[in-house]
Design an enzyme around this catalytic site. Sequence first.
Site, PDB file in Angstrom:
ATOM      1  N   GLY A 194      -2.237  -5.164   7.426  1.00 52.34           N
ATOM      2  CA  GLY A 194      -0.941  -5.327   6.775  1.00 52.34           C
ATOM      3  C   GLY A 194      -1.027  -5.649   5.291  1.00 52.34           C
ATOM      4  O   GLY A 194      -1.871  -6.429   4.873  1.00 52.34           O
ATOM      5  N   SER A 195      -0.153  -5.076   4.489  1.00 55.70           N
ATOM      6  CA  SER A 195      -0.260  -5.242   3.048  1.00 55.70           C
ATOM      7  C   SER A 195       0.979  -4.693   2.350  1.00 55.70           C
ATOM      8  O   SER A 195       1.975  -4.374   2.997  1.00 55.70           O
ATOM      9  CB  SER A 195      -1.515  -4.542   2.536  1.00 55.70           C
TER      10      SER A 195
END
Length: 219
Positions: free
Chosen positions: A187-188
């Site tokens: 996730g980012s």
Amino acid sequence: MTIHKEGYTSIAIAALVIFVANALVHYFIPDATWIVWLTYVLSFLLFVTILQFFRSPRRHITTDENLILCPADGKVVVIEEVEEMEYFQDKRIQVSIFMSPVNVHINRNPVSGLVTFFRYHPGKYLVAWHPKSSTLNERTTIAVRTEQGKEVLFRQIAGAMARRIVWYVEKGASVQQGNEFGFIKFGSRVDVFLPLDAKVDVKIGDKVSGGLTVLGRFQ
């Protein structure tokens, strides 16, 4: 669809860990059939999850010097006028795309041109939607000037799960719109800073695709 090169090591490690875990369960508790089968099912789901994270779908990308393409798959979470103080040091339109673990995590150049600025920042791992993640988290900042003299800045930002940012560009390099400039594991977020006179073609909550969705256009 293929597997991205950044996933080879992670997938190999995951396969080894899963194999060892299953072997241990099978060896030490062979009579607990339900536990063995539960381990098999969970191992399969984990491996499939890792595979889909590193997937690299084929995309037909149409380039256009007047358009700013979306650099990543995900959801638009921010559209606002901000002061960009690292490079431009003036006001820009910030558009932020949050990438969840189920999104493709390849990052693509929003425009073609010359890389005029690049900097890597080690940092923290706040959740990607945290307001301070863009200035405190591990991140890269890249600015590209088009042949028309327009500059766009984009920033890879690591999240709470993302512990490694990969980039393939450097200052002075020429980049092609739609080509890969990096990858963020798990996730980012990616922030894009557009000129104030640019027309934004997305709205908050939109699901976008890297290299396919038009984020905005130069005026």
